[in-house]
Scaffold this motif. Structure first.
Motif: not given
Lengths: 413, 66
Positions: A205-226
């Motif tokens: 899940a983290l791999d899929e979200r890594r490198g995105e410019a903005e955190p995905r709304e309501g998505d904790l894994a994406s939020h942690l990456l930022h």
């Protein structure tokens, strides 16, 4: 082997004359046995030394348990399982002490604060209604499997931005993990495999979200990456440890509380009626459930320095076990401590622990329990435990939970 | 009567603002917004304030008589 080791470790140790027992708390028992045991221990002595595993202290009363929780500089969370001073997992921030602990908590707190729960309530209610509607026409279910674990799992996943359709695999991992938590060697392999499964899921899940410019709304894994910790990004290990403990802490525990709450309601028709007639009492009933049916048999901590504590001499590295289930029914702390008082007003229970490590998911757990009562009683106001069912609970090595709860009710038409 | 939440002791259990939302609000993390700042308790909320103090799992709420 552990017996010989523990005897060697405690031989010649001055235990200050406190009673010694040798007890594995992990095996399953008839439902309710753990609270009876906690009562026996509390009434017998304020402190014991248990020679199980490497040996550890048990403190049975409210005052001592509270003091353990409130002095994290003495009682470290480095290990929270007293029979496993050096566990194979590291929960973040559960097993992190000050000063880093609060930095991790501040990243997570807003996701599980009351406002976030308010915002998610309609969605959680819909999930709850769908599950109740699914079981209602059958006139029977195993509450634990069909509702108790499913609802918190789907609600939690929806809170952190994972589709509820993923619930099945999380349910399986949670079951396998806690099968080995009490130290049972047979369960250990399944526990390790479950941990690997959860971590692999989040790594992907983290791999899929890594490198995105903005955190995905309501998505904790994406939020942690930022997110940042002391102005640096979180490491991959930190993110995995945080996401993993949320899964393990958030699903099994609420299932446990829901099981005991619904067993209580199945056996107490006057309480069902009261909560239907006066729904404003549902929150106090939930708090009383958390006190009276505390699923945390005890909570472990590791001693950071030699000290005298409640009449015994603790040494650095010792493990202590605060018997929360005994403390929450301690008559020195609560009026009518041994009864379930559905409208209890002053209820400063430790069901969510105390001190800096108080349960991160408490607001979510309470709301799930409240929604479950509202929505279940709306559709199934009367129900009973299936005649002849023998109820057993998982041992106090992990959190207590009913293994099955077969319920029955009349179906109209 | 006044009520004060001890900011160092409060761990954000949220029992107080569930009981007396008229007096205590929470922030995004679930902690009371007013910490270490005494709040006046109107006469009709005294019972609720006492209940909140007795319910706080951390004993972080202090009531100050006038």
């Amino acid at each position: 082997v552990t017996d010989m080791l523990s005897r060697a470790a405690t031989a010649g140790r001055d235990l200050g004359g406190c009673p010694v027992l040798h007890r594995d708390f992990a095996p399953a028992q008839p439902a309710g046995c753990h609270w009876e045991l906690a009562k026996e221990l509390r009434e017998g002595s304020p402190v014991y030394f248990n020679t199980f595993a490497q040996g550890y202290w048990i403190f049975t009363r409210h005052e001592a348990v509270k003091e353990i929780y409130k002095q994290p500089e003495i009682f470290s969370s480095e290990s929270i399982t007293p029979w496993q001073p050096d566990p194979i997992y590291r929960f973040v921030p559960t097993q992190v002490d000050a000063p880093d602990h609060i930095k991790y908590r501040r990243i997570l707190n807003p996701w599980f604060g009351p406002r976030a729960i308010d915002a998610a309530e309609d969605r959680m209610r819909d999930l709850c209604r769908r599950l109740v509607d699914e079981v209602a026409p059958a006139g029977r279910c195993d509450f634990v499997a069909d509702f108790g674990l499913r609802f918190p799992t789907e609600a939690f996943l929806s809170m952190i931005g994972i589709p509820p359709a993923e619930a099945d695999r999380f349910v399986r991992w949670v079951e396998d993990f806690f099968g080995g938590f009490g130290g049972d060697p047979e369960g250990l392999a399944a526990m390790t495999a479950a941990l690997d499964g959860i971590r692999a899921y989040w790594a992907q899940a983290l791999d899929e979200r890594r490198g995105e410019a903005e955190p995905r709304e309501g998505d904790l894994a994406s939020h942690l990456l930022h997110a940042t910790f002391d102005e640096r990004p979180l490491t991959g290990t930190e993110m995995l440890d945080m996401l993993t403990v949320l899964v393990l802490a958030g699903l099994d525990t609420t299932r446990g509380e829901l099981g005991y709450l619904f067993r209580h309601l199945a056996e107490r028709p006057e309480h069902r009626r009261l909560l239907i007639e006066r729904p404003e009492l549902i929150p106090t009933a939930v708090e009383e459930t958390l006190r009276y049916y505390t699923i945390v048999f005890g909570d472990g901590r590791k001693v950071t320095r030699d000290l005298e504590f409640h009449g015994v001499q603790l040494k650095k590295g010792d493990m202590v076990y605060g018997l929360v289930s005994g403390a929450n029914r301690d008559p020195d702390a609560y009026e009518d401590a041994g009864s379930f008082v559905i409208d209890r007003k002053r209820n400063n229970h430790m069901g969510f622990a105390n001190g800096p490590h108080r349960c991160l998911g408490m607001h979510l757990a309470r709301r799930e329990m409240q929604l479950a009562v509202q929505e279940w009683l709306r559709v199934i106001p009367d129900f009973r435990i299936a005649p002849g069912a023998e109820l057993t609970e998982r041992g106090g090595g992990a959190m207590m939970t009913l293994e099955r709860l077969p319920l029955e009710w009349e179906v109209a038409g | 009567m006044r009520l004060v939440v001890d900011g160092a002791v409060c761990m954000g259990h949220g029992r107080c603002y569930a009981l007396v939302p008229e007096l205590i609000e929470c922030d995004d993390e679930g902690y009371p917004t007013l910490r270490d700042v005494p709040i006046d308790v109107p006469g009709d909320l005294v019972d609720f304030a006492e209940e909140a103090a007795g319910t706080c799992p951390e004993a972080a709420i202090r009531l100050i008589a006038d």
